[in-house]
Scaffold this motif. Structure first.
Motif, PDB file in Angstrom:
ATOM      1  N   GLU A   8      -5.776 -12.905 -10.963  1.00  0.00           N
ATOM      2  CA  GLU A   8      -6.213 -13.211 -12.323  1.00  0.00           C
ATOM      3  C   GLU A   8      -7.647 -12.791 -12.629  1.00  0.00           C
ATOM      4  OE1 GLU A   8      -5.310 -17.333 -13.031  1.00  0.00           O
ATOM      5  OE2 GLU A   8      -3.160 -17.010 -12.701  1.00  0.00           O
ATOM      6  N   ALA A   9      -8.324 -12.179 -11.660  1.00  0.00           N
ATOM      7  CA  ALA A   9      -9.688 -11.692 -11.907  1.00  0.00           C
ATOM      8  C   ALA A   9      -9.639 -10.620 -12.985  1.00  0.00           C
ATOM      9  CB  ALA A   9     -10.283 -11.132 -10.619  1.00  0.00           C
ATOM     10  N   LYS A  10     -10.679 -10.593 -13.828  1.00  0.00           N
ATOM     11  CA  LYS A  10     -10.701  -9.664 -14.964  1.00  0.00           C
ATOM     12  C   LYS A  10     -11.872  -8.695 -14.866  1.00  0.00           C
ATOM     13  CE  LYS A  10      -8.507 -12.978 -18.044  1.00  0.00           C
ATOM     14  NZ  LYS A  10      -8.669 -13.795 -19.248  1.00  0.00           N
ATOM     15  N   ASP A  11     -11.639  -7.499 -15.412  1.00  0.00           N
ATOM     16  CA  ASP A  11     -12.724  -6.527 -15.520  1.00  0.00           C
ATOM     17  C   ASP A  11     -13.523  -6.816 -16.791  1.00  0.00           C
ATOM     18  OD1 ASP A  11     -11.237  -5.500 -17.664  1.00  0.00           O
ATOM     19  OD2 ASP A  11     -10.682  -3.656 -16.633  1.00  0.00           O
ATOM     20  N   SER A  12     -14.479  -5.968 -17.097  1.00  0.00           N
ATOM     21  CA  SER A  12     -15.348  -6.212 -18.253  1.00  0.00           C
ATOM     22  C   SER A  12     -14.603  -6.147 -19.587  1.00  0.00           C
ATOM     23  CB  SER A  12     -16.500  -5.199 -18.264  1.00  0.00           C
ATOM     24  OG  SER A  12     -15.979  -3.888 -18.339  1.00  0.00           O
ATOM     25  N   LEU A  13     -13.402  -5.551 -19.592  1.00  0.00           N
ATOM     26  CA  LEU A  13     -12.605  -5.473 -20.817  1.00  0.00           C
ATOM     27  C   LEU A  13     -11.564  -6.594 -20.918  1.00  0.00           C
ATOM     28  CD1 LEU A  13     -11.998  -1.624 -20.867  1.00  0.00           C
ATOM     29  CD2 LEU A  13     -13.707  -2.941 -22.157  1.00  0.00           C
ATOM     30  N   GLY A  14     -11.535  -7.457 -19.916  1.00  0.00           N
ATOM     31  CA  GLY A  14     -10.588  -8.568 -19.926  1.00  0.00           C
ATOM     32  C   GLY A  14      -9.237  -8.257 -19.297  1.00  0.00           C
ATOM     33  N   ASN A  15      -9.098  -7.094 -18.669  1.00  0.00           N
ATOM     34  CA  ASN A  15      -7.841  -6.735 -18.000  1.00  0.00           C
ATOM     35  C   ASN A  15      -7.781  -7.395 -16.621  1.00  0.00           C
ATOM     36  OD1 ASN A  15      -7.025  -4.823 -20.061  1.00  0.00           O
ATOM     37  ND2 ASN A  15      -8.685  -3.542 -19.272  1.00  0.00           N
ATOM     38  N   ARG A  16      -6.622  -7.944 -16.303  1.00  0.00           N
ATOM     39  CA  ARG A  16      -6.444  -8.621 -15.014  1.00  0.00           C
ATOM     40  C   ARG A  16      -6.261  -7.621 -13.874  1.00  0.00           C
ATOM     41  NH1 ARG A  16      -3.169 -14.233 -15.512  1.00  0.00           N
ATOM     42  NH2 ARG A  16      -4.401 -15.076 -17.201  1.00  0.00           N
ATOM     43  N   PHE A  17      -6.715  -8.032 -12.692  1.00  0.00           N
ATOM     44  CA  PHE A  17      -6.514  -7.242 -11.481  1.00  0.00           C
ATOM     45  C   PHE A  17      -5.015  -7.074 -11.257  1.00  0.00           C
ATOM     46  CE2 PHE A  17      -6.613  -6.524  -6.850  1.00  0.00           C
ATOM     47  CZ  PHE A  17      -7.639  -5.598  -6.749  1.00  0.00           C
ATOM     48  N   GLY A  18      -4.250  -8.159 -11.299  1.00  0.00           N
ATOM     49  CA  GLY A  18      -2.792  -8.137 -11.339  1.00  0.00           C
ATOM     50  C   GLY A  18      -2.073  -7.817 -10.041  1.00  0.00           C
ATOM     51  N   LYS A  19      -0.810  -8.183 -10.027  1.00  0.00           N
ATOM     52  CA  LYS A  19       0.044  -7.970  -8.849  1.00  0.00           C
ATOM     53  C   LYS A  19       0.289  -6.491  -8.576  1.00  0.00           C
ATOM     54  CE  LYS A  19       2.610 -12.229  -9.501  1.00  0.00           C
ATOM     55  NZ  LYS A  19       3.930 -12.792  -9.837  1.00  0.00           N
ATOM     56  N   GLU A  20       0.403  -5.698  -9.637  1.00  0.00           N
ATOM     57  CA  GLU A  20       0.681  -4.275  -9.447  1.00  0.00           C
ATOM     58  C   GLU A  20      -0.444  -3.599  -8.681  1.00  0.00           C
ATOM     59  OE1 GLU A  20       0.790  -5.787 -12.506  1.00  0.00           O
ATOM     60  OE2 GLU A  20       2.972  -6.017 -12.579  1.00  0.00           O
ATOM     61  N   LYS A  21      -1.681  -3.933  -9.019  1.00  0.00           N
ATOM     62  CA  LYS A  21      -2.833  -3.355  -8.308  1.00  0.00           C
ATOM     63  C   LYS A  21      -2.870  -3.860  -6.872  1.00  0.00           C
ATOM     64  CE  LYS A  21      -7.724  -2.272  -8.698  1.00  0.00           C
ATOM     65  NZ  LYS A  21      -7.508  -0.887  -8.304  1.00  0.00           N
ATOM     66  N   ILE A  22      -2.550  -5.119  -6.669  1.00  0.00           N
ATOM     67  CA  ILE A  22      -2.504  -5.659  -5.306  1.00  0.00           C
ATOM     68  C   ILE A  22      -1.487  -4.876  -4.483  1.00  0.00           C
ATOM     69  CG2 ILE A  22      -1.919  -7.669  -3.892  1.00  0.00           C
ATOM     70  CD1 ILE A  22      -2.906  -9.411  -6.271  1.00  0.00           C
ATOM     71  N   GLN A  23      -0.293  -4.691  -5.031  1.00  0.00           N
ATOM     72  CA  GLN A  23       0.753  -3.960  -4.307  1.00  0.00           C
ATOM     73  C   GLN A  23       0.344  -2.511  -4.046  1.00  0.00           C
ATOM     74  OE1 GLN A  23       4.109  -4.821  -6.863  1.00  0.00           O
ATOM     75  NE2 GLN A  23       4.794  -6.456  -5.497  1.00  0.00           N
ATOM     76  N   LYS A  24      -0.316  -1.889  -5.007  1.00  0.00           N
ATOM     77  CA  LYS A  24      -0.774  -0.502  -4.832  1.00  0.00           C
ATOM     78  C   LYS A  24      -1.764  -0.397  -3.679  1.00  0.00           C
ATOM     79  CE  LYS A  24      -2.745   3.300  -7.586  1.00  0.00           C
ATOM     80  NZ  LYS A  24      -3.936   3.707  -6.886  1.00  0.00           N
ATOM     81  N   VAL A  25      -2.727  -1.304  -3.645  1.00  0.00           N
ATOM     82  CA  VAL A  25      -3.708  -1.295  -2.561  1.00  0.00           C
ATOM     83  C   VAL A  25      -3.015  -1.533  -1.216  1.00  0.00           C
ATOM     84  CG1 VAL A  25      -5.704  -2.508  -1.568  1.00  0.00           C
ATOM     85  CG2 VAL A  25      -5.655  -1.984  -4.026  1.00  0.00           C
ATOM     86  N   LEU A  26      -2.082  -2.465  -1.185  1.00  0.00           N
ATOM     87  CA  LEU A  26      -1.390  -2.771   0.069  1.00  0.00           C
ATOM     88  C   LEU A  26      -0.621  -1.570   0.600  1.00  0.00           C
ATOM     89  CD1 LEU A  26      -0.054  -6.376  -0.668  1.00  0.00           C
ATOM     90  CD2 LEU A  26      -1.989  -5.726   0.796  1.00  0.00           C
ATOM     91  N   THR A  27       0.098  -0.885  -0.265  1.00  0.00           N
ATOM     92  CA  THR A  27       0.888   0.261   0.210  1.00  0.00           C
ATOM     93  C   THR A  27      -0.004   1.443   0.592  1.00  0.00           C
ATOM     94  OG1 THR A  27       1.306   1.009  -2.057  1.00  0.00           O
ATOM     95  CG2 THR A  27       2.983  -0.378  -1.024  1.00  0.00           C
TER      96      THR A  27
END
Length: 162
Positions: free
Chosen positions: A102-121
């Motif tokens: 749920e962490a957000k960037d400066s524009l309010g976009n969430r880090f999200g599960k998709e980014k987590i999965q991308k980093v993991l793979t």
């Protein structure tokens, strides 16, 4: 709470009974409980309202360990269910709190599960601690100093096969 119990579901049911009797109605606890059997290379797990960990197998396929139930302390006599996965060399399970997703960037976009999965793979070749460290650095680069919640990360990686 646990005694000799080896079932994550039963441990959660016992914990729920204790908490339901001891905490105020507006309070609850989320958790995920897993038991790793080194000999069988199996992981038995159950959840109670917590983020679902992400399992990445040795072929880089990902899925959430969705075996959940209500948070502890909310509903009396809640039954929890458990599941078992068998681990192969290179498989990993990534546990995290919502402070990551749920962490957000400066524009309010969430880090999200998709980014987590991308980093993991993309980084699954790393050892467990290095992967958790890398994920945290990715989070800091994404959210900067604007983290609004606590962040806990844990990576379990199978180094031997059954």
């Amino acid at each position: 709470l646990c005694g000799q119990e080896k079932s994550p579901a039963m441990i959660l049911e016992n914990a729920n009974c204790v908490l339901k009797a001891d905490i105020t109605p507006e309070m609850f606890v989320t958790t995920f409980l897993g038991i790793l059997d080194h000999e069988k290379m199996s992981f038995t797990y159950a959840g109670a309202g917590h983020n679902f960990p992400i399992y990445v197998n040795h072929t880089k396929s990902t899925y959430e360990l969705k075996c959940g139930g209500f948070p502890l302390g909310l509903i009396a006599n809640t039954q929890y269910h458990e599941e078992i996965i068998l681990l192969n060399k290179g498989d990993m399970i990534f546990f995290y709190t919502d402070g990551l997703s749920e962490a957000k960037d400066s524009l309010g976009n969430r880090f999200g599960k998709e980014k987590i999965q991308k980093v993991l793979t993309e980084q699954c070749h790393l050892r467990a601690q290095a992967l958790s460290d890398f994920m945290y650095q990715e989070l800091l680069a994404y959210a900067g100093s604007g983290l609004q919640d606590d962040v806990t990360l844990l990576t379990l990686k199978a180094e031997t096969s059954s």
